[in-house]
Design an enzyme around this catalytic site. Structure first.
Site, PDB file in Angstrom:
ATOM      1  N   ASP A  28      -5.927   4.967  -2.045  1.00 32.54           N
ATOM      2  CA  ASP A  28      -6.664   5.839  -1.131  1.00 32.54           C
ATOM      3  C   ASP A  28      -6.189   7.283  -1.365  1.00 32.54           C
ATOM      4  OD1 ASP A  28      -5.464   7.233   1.123  1.00 32.54           O
ATOM      5  OD2 ASP A  28      -6.190   5.768   2.534  1.00 32.54           O
ATOM      6  N   VAL A  66      -4.606   9.631  -0.034  1.00 31.42           N
ATOM      7  CA  VAL A  66      -3.282  10.182   0.279  1.00 31.42           C
ATOM      8  C   VAL A  66      -2.121   9.268  -0.115  1.00 31.42           C
ATOM      9  CG1 VAL A  66      -4.152  11.700   2.094  1.00 31.42           C
ATOM     10  CG2 VAL A  66      -3.355   9.396   2.700  1.00 31.42           C
ATOM     11  N   LYS A  67      -2.400   8.148  -0.740  1.00 31.25           N
ATOM     12  CA  LYS A  67      -1.310   7.240  -1.144  1.00 31.25           C
ATOM     13  C   LYS A  67      -0.576   7.807  -2.376  1.00 31.25           C
ATOM     14  CE  LYS A  67      -1.647   4.113   2.107  1.00 31.25           C
ATOM     15  NZ  LYS A  67      -2.834   3.394   2.483  1.00 31.25           N
ATOM     16  N   ASN A  68       0.487   7.118  -2.825  1.00 28.76           N
ATOM     17  CA  ASN A  68       1.361   7.682  -3.867  1.00 28.76           C
ATOM     18  C   ASN A  68       0.620   8.064  -5.145  1.00 28.76           C
ATOM     19  OD1 ASN A  68       3.338   7.334  -1.995  1.00 28.76           O
ATOM     20  ND2 ASN A  68       4.547   5.861  -3.159  1.00 28.76           N
ATOM     21  N   ALA A  95       0.818  -1.222   0.000  1.00 32.00           N
ATOM     22  CA  ALA A  95       0.000   0.000   0.000  1.00 32.00           C
ATOM     23  C   ALA A  95       0.849   1.270   0.000  1.00 32.00           C
ATOM     24  CB  ALA A  95      -0.951  -0.008   1.198  1.00 32.00           C
TER      25      ALA A  95
END
Ligand SMILES: *Cc1c(COP(=O)(O)O)cnc(C)c1O
Length: 371
Positions: free
Chosen positions: A176, A178-180, A152
Site C-alpha cells: 500500500d 505508505v508501507k515499507n 504487512a
C-alpha cells in the site's frame, strides 16, 4: 507539516509506469512476472503478487481451507484488514491479547484460546517487529495449526538472522502507498508450500486454472476449467512496474527508517513517563513509530496540539473486538484494554530528516509538560 507517513517516488518509478503505458499492456503480464521473480529472489522462496495485502490474507486463508466456524487466533490490536480477511474467508476471528513490550501476540493468551475449532494463528508483525514468533510456531506445531503471518508492517525486517517471509509457513505483505515499499496498492504472499502457491495462483484469477502461466506469456486462457471460488485479485503491470523500482531501493529505505527510529528511541528515553516498544532496530525495519502515553494524558488534546505545531500523528489501532461488526462483550484482554487509549504514532517516513525527528521530540516533550 511533518506527515505521519508518505510514499517516496523517484523518477525511476515514473519512467517505469510510463513505459507500461507506452506499451499498452496494462493488465497482468511481464512486469508482474518480473516483480514476482525479484521478490522470490529477495525472500529465497516463492512469492506471488496480488492486488493488495488484504486480498493476500484472504487468499492464504482460503487456500489453507478455512471454512465456516473455523477459528483463527489474531491480536485485537491490528488493522481491521486482518479481521475482515478472516471473515471474508468464512472463518471466525478470535481476538487475542498482546505482549506489552512489542504489542505482538502473547503466546500464553493464544494457547488459552485454542479450541477444537481453531485452524490457524495469524500473528501480526506490529510496527515491523515479530515479537515472540518462535513461541507462536511452537504452539502451531504442538496443536497442528497453520500460521499465516500478517507481515504487512515488516517488509525488510530480520528475525534471528532470517528475513521475515523467508522462513515459516505463510507470510503476507502489503505494498500500500505508505508501507515499507509500495506498488501503488498491492501485496504478496510468500510460502515454502508449493501446492499452496499453485492454488493461490489460480484463486487470484477467478479460479481459472493455469491462467497465470498464459498471462506470463502475454496470452489469455480461452479454453479453461474452474473448480473453486476465485477472485479478481491479481496485480497489474502498472503496479508491478512501481514495485520493481521500489524493491531496488529497499536497502536505502530500510536504513533511513532504522536511523529515524533509533534517533526517536534515544531522544524519547529521557521523557520518563512515556513507554517505548522494546525493539532492536538493527534487525527490525519499522513501518511506524508507536509509543504508549502516560494514562494522565488526553490523547485527543495532545494530537490536536501537535497538529497545530505541524506534526501529524496517528493511532495504530483501535482494538477490533470493540468494533460493532466484531464486538465481543465477554472478552477481556487486559493489556489491550490498558494501552489502547494511550497509543500514539509519531511521524516516520523516508523523506523525514533527523532534525524533523528532533523537532517532533522537543514539541512532544513541551506538550506533555503542559498536559
Ligand atoms: C496495511 C495492512 C494490511 C492490508 O494491506 P492492504 O494492502 O492495505 O490491503 C493488513 N494488515 C495490516 C496490519 C496492515 O497494516
Amino acid at each position: 507539516m511533518i506527515r505521519l507517513s508518505k510514499s517516496s517516488i523517484s523518477q525511476a518509478e515514473k519512467n517505469a509506469v510510463m513505459n507500461v503505458l507506452d506499451r499498452e499492456y496494462l493488465g497482468m503480464g511481464s512486469e508482474v512476472k518480473q516483480f514476482e521473480s525479484d521478490l522470490s529472489n529477495f525472500f529465497g522462496r516463492k512469492a506471488i503478487c496480488v492486488v493488495n495485502g488484504t486480498a493476500g490474507l484472504h487468499l492464504a486463508l482460503q487456500a489453507i481451507g478455512i471454512n465456516k466456524n473455523d477459528e483463527v487466533l489474531v491480536p485485537s490490536i491490528t488493522y481491521v484488514a486482518s479481521f475482515q480477511a478472516i471473515k471474508a474467508a468464512g472463518g471466525i476471528p478470535i481476538a487475542c491479547d498482546v505482549l506489552k513490550e512489542t504489542l505482538t501476540l502473547d503466546p500464553k493468551d493464544v494457547e488459552k484460546r485454542i479450541t477444537k475449532n481453531t485452524k490457524a494463528i495469524m500473528p501480526v508483525h506490529y510496527s515491523g517487529g515479530v515479537g515472540d514468533l518462535n513461541s507462536i510456531y511452537d504452539l502451531a506445531s504442538k496443536y497442528k495449526l497453520r500460521v499465516i503471518e500478517d507481515a504487512a508492517h515488516a517488509f525488510g525486517s530480520v528475525y534471528k538472522n532470517k528475513k521475515v517471509g523467508g522462513f515459516g509457513d505463510i507470510a503476507c505483505f502489503s505494498f500500500d502507498g505508505v508501507k515499507n515499499i509500495t506498488s501503488g496498492e498491492g501485496g504478496c504472499i510468500v510460502s515454502g508450500d508449493e501446492e499452496l502457491i499453485k492454488t493461490i495462483e489460480d484463486l487470484r484469477l477467478l479460479g481459472v486454472e493455469k491462467d497465470t502461466e498464459n498471462r506470463f506469456k502475454n496470452k489469455r486462457s480461452w479454453d479453461f476449467e474452474v473448480k473453486n471460488q476465485g477472485w479478481r485479485y491479481h496485480m497489474s503491470n502498472i503496479m508491478a512496474a512501481i514495485g520493481i523500482e521500489q524493491l531496488k531501493r529497499i536497502d536505502s529505505f530500510s536504513s533511513i527508517r532504522q536511523q529515524i527510529a533509533k534517533k526517536y528511541q534515544i531522544a524519547l528515553k529521557t521523557i520518563s513517563d512515556l513507554t517505548l516498544l522494546s525493539i532492536d532496530y538493527r534487525e527490525v525495519v519499522p513501518y511506524i513509530f508507536p509509543l504508549i502515553l502516560p494514562p494522565r494524558v488526553n490523547r485527543t488534546q495532545l494530537r490536536s496540539d501537535l497538529e497545530k505545531k505541524g506534526i501529524e500523528t496517528g493511532v495504530h489501532y483501535y482494538p477490533n473486538h470493540k468494533l460493532t461488526f466484531f464486538r465481543n462483550e465477554n472478552l477481556t484482554l487486559p493489556i489491550t484494554e490498558e494501552i489502547s487509549n494511550s497509543l500514539l504514532t509519531l511521524p516516520l517516513h523516508t523523506e523525514m530528516s533527523l532534525s524533523d525527528v528532533d523537532y517532533v521530540c522537543s514539541e512532544l516533550n513541551k506538550s506533555l509538560k503542559a498536559a
